[in-house]
Design an enzyme around this catalytic site. Structure first.
Site, PDB file in Angstrom:
ATOM      1  N   GLU A 291       0.825  -1.212   0.000  1.00 20.51           N
ATOM      2  CA  GLU A 291       0.000   0.000   0.000  1.00 20.51           C
ATOM      3  C   GLU A 291       0.858   1.261   0.000  1.00 20.51           C
ATOM      4  OE1 GLU A 291      -1.956  -0.555   3.748  1.00 20.51           O
ATOM      5  OE2 GLU A 291      -3.114  -2.275   3.077  1.00 20.51           O
ATOM      6  N   PRO A 292       1.703   1.450  -1.002  1.00 25.12           N
ATOM      7  CA  PRO A 292       2.534   2.650  -0.997  1.00 25.12           C
ATOM      8  C   PRO A 292       1.737   3.903  -1.370  1.00 25.12           C
ATOM      9  CG  PRO A 292       2.945   1.368  -2.988  1.00 25.12           C
ATOM     10  CD  PRO A 292       1.924   0.607  -2.199  1.00 25.12           C
ATOM     11  N   CYS A 362      -2.881  33.892   8.782  1.00 26.98           N
ATOM     12  CA  CYS A 362      -2.663  34.548  10.076  1.00 26.98           C
ATOM     13  C   CYS A 362      -2.383  33.533  11.176  1.00 26.98           C
ATOM     14  CB  CYS A 362      -3.866  35.416  10.410  1.00 26.98           C
ATOM     15  SG  CYS A 362      -4.082  36.676   9.158  1.00 26.98           S
ATOM     16  N   GLU A 363      -1.218  32.903  11.083  1.00 25.66           N
ATOM     17  CA  GLU A 363      -0.735  31.932  12.073  1.00 25.66           C
ATOM     18  C   GLU A 363       0.784  31.991  12.020  1.00 25.66           C
ATOM     19  OE1 GLU A 363      -2.425  29.632  13.971  1.00 25.66           O
ATOM     20  OE2 GLU A 363      -4.416  29.879  13.079  1.00 25.66           O
TER      21      GLU A 363
HETATM   22  C1  LIG Z   1      -1.320   6.123   4.901  1.00 23.55           C
HETATM   23  C2  LIG Z   1      -1.329   4.670   4.744  1.00 23.55           C
HETATM   24  C3  LIG Z   1      -0.544   4.060   3.774  1.00 23.55           C
HETATM   25  C4  LIG Z   1       0.412   4.804   2.896  1.00 23.55           C
HETATM   26  O1  LIG Z   1       1.490   5.336   3.605  1.00 23.55           O
HETATM   27  P1  LIG Z   1       2.678   6.068   2.814  1.00 23.55           P
HETATM   28  O2  LIG Z   1       3.614   6.481   3.884  1.00 23.55           O
HETATM   29  O3  LIG Z   1       2.074   7.238   2.118  1.00 23.55           O
HETATM   30  O4  LIG Z   1       3.262   5.089   1.879  1.00 23.55           O
HETATM   31  C5  LIG Z   1      -0.656   2.690   3.617  1.00 23.55           C
HETATM   32  N1  LIG Z   1      -1.489   1.953   4.390  1.00 23.55           N
HETATM   33  C6  LIG Z   1      -2.254   2.520   5.344  1.00 23.55           C
HETATM   34  C7  LIG Z   1      -3.147   1.667   6.152  1.00 23.55           C
HETATM   35  C8  LIG Z   1      -2.195   3.887   5.567  1.00 23.55           C
HETATM   36  O5  LIG Z   1      -2.947   4.435   6.520  1.00 23.55           O
END
Ligand SMILES: *Cc1c(COP(=O)(O)O)cnc(C)c1O
Length: 432
Positions: A291-292, A362-363
């Site tokens: 899951e990149p 404005c922070e």
């Molecule tokens: C955010 C997230 C990712 C991706 O993370 P990256 O650091 O953007 O690669 C993958 N899996 C889950 C469950 C996430 O919450």
């Protein structure tokens, strides 16, 4: 401090393979960025299709010959045109809300390649994902197992599930983006995972298909991944010994990018190490999922901004630009570093002044870069690099600032893929 200009003309800027000065002009692929800023105004996000596909190719090389599905974690950048690049390349998607499900389906994503992560899925979101026919729910608590079971039985389906286990591994990254330690809100503790699988296997609305973990983000070492894989494989052994088959192993995302001289492993090198471990432990036959997010889009995008004012001061000089924390929230949120470079390459020997680059919001937290040597004048443009991930997707309308426009570059072509928000859009649905 990272220098703001490359060592030699035409060399790509560090970390961003398709960004380079050519004849003194900053280019993304074959498009002059100053022309885009003139034509479409600023702040403007610009993305390189070649950079996204190049980043994806490193994963594809790393996983070649295996049964593997790359699920782009779309929260990193959920712009339809970006999703379409990955959908067309055959990717699946990791989603974390019902909104992301609708968005990715609208972009042409295939439901059967979607995994649904997140600790707070609502019944309505679960039902919709079941009806759409997603690949897998990544379940983050025992209570969620029961709710998915109940919703699935009510609509006459079996929900494919994987349990997100928390391997208690230190990803050695910023605490806000570290997710695999015991104190984090994510996943089911390693010690409770076997019992959770046994519970899931008894629920008739569920079908156990896999196991997953995600230990954090902007990870720059191989070791935490190998540790997490080992912990997950220990569990696979125990779960299968209890008679529950684990078909796929999902190791999440989290691989870092070069923001400031960071040296994360290349995706193919990381996967060479992980596959060697997987094979050595006898699990080389399992389907793999990953899951990149950041590593696919982070260095494919940049944000163009105009210098509005230079404000010299006794302690600090400020370079006030038209992009702000609502467009680029990472510095304010994580004190993150983004390289900032001028679109017109400074003449050799041009004298630079050190500025804090700040937005108009404005922070005091509204800064984009601190202590940057720059030779710029009002009316000139800067590019904030490495702005493809967790920038536009986190943008807000704070200070009633319309969100920026976005352009996708492909070779010498540049196409607007999101119009600049109109100020009237900002109070749609409101009543005075
Ligand atoms: C955010 C997230 C990712 C991706 O993370 P990256 O650091 O953007 O690669 C993958 N899996 C889950 C469950 C996430 O919450």
């Amino acid at each position: 401090m990272t220098p703001s200009a490359p060592a030699r003309a035409d060399a790509p800027l560090p970390g961003t393979p398709f960004v380079a000065y050519r004849a003194g002009q900053l280019m993304l692929e074959d498009v002059a960025l100053a022309e885009l800023a003139q034509r479409h105004g600023t702040p403007l996000f610009v993305y390189s299709r070649a950079a996204m596909l190049g980043a994806l190719a490193a994963y594809q090389r790393g996983l070649a010959g295996r049964e593997a599905l790359i699920c782009y974690a779309m929260k990193a950048n959920s712009t339809l045109a970006v999703l379409k690049v990955f959908a067309d390349a055959g990717c699946g998607f990791d989603i974390v809300s019902g909104g992301e499900l609708e968005r990715v389906l609208a972009a042409g994503g295939v439901a059967g390649k979607i995994v649904f992560s997140g600790i707070g899925k609502t019944r309505a979101e679960i039902r919709r994902a079941l009806e759409a026919g997603i690949r897998c729910f990544n379940v983050e608590s025992l209570a969620e197992l029961d709710v998915i079971d109940e919703v699935a039985r009510a609509c006459g389906r079996r929900a494919p599930i994987s349990i997100r286990v928390n391997p208690n591994v230190d990803a050695r990254t910023h605490p806000y983006i570290s997710t695999g330690l015991k104190g984090n809100k994510f996943g089911i503790a390693h010690e409770q995972a076997l019992a959770a699988y046994q519970h899931a296997a008894r629920l008739t609305g569920l079908q156990v298909v896999g196991i997953d973990c995600h230990i954090g983000s902007q990870i720059t070492e191989v070791a935490p991944y190998v540790e997490a894989l080992d912990r997950v494989l220990d569990l696979v052994g125990a779960i299968e010994a209890a008679g529950i088959r684990i078909r796929h192993i999902d190791l999440g995302g989290g691989l870092g990018i070069d923001y400031a001289g960071d040296t994360p492993p290349a995706a193919d090198a990381l996967w060479a190490a992980l596959l060697a471990r997987l094979d050595a432990r006898g699990y080389g036959d399992r389907a793999l999922m990953i899951e990149p997010g950041r590593s696919l889009v982070g260095n494919a995008g940049l944000c163009l901004t105009e210098v509005l004012y230079l404000k010299p001061g006794e302690q600090k000089n400020f370079c006030i630009v038209d992009a702000a924390m609502n467009d680029l929230p990472r510095p304010a949120l994580y004190e993150a570093f983004h390289r900032i470079v001028p679109l017109r390459q400074p003449a050799p020997g041009a004298s630079a002044t050190t500025y804090d680059v700040v937005g108009p919001v404005c922070e005091s937290g509204d800064w984009l870069g601190r202590d940057r040597p720059l030779a710029v004048q009002p009316g000139e443009h800067l590019a904030v690099l490495s702005a493809g991930a967790y920038c536009m997707s986190m943008a807000s309308n704070y200070n009633t600032r319309p969100r920026a426009a976005e352009v996708l570059v492909d070779g010498g072509e540049a196409r607007v893929v999101r119009q600049r928000e109109a100020v009237q859009d900002l109070w749609r649905g409101e009543t005075a």
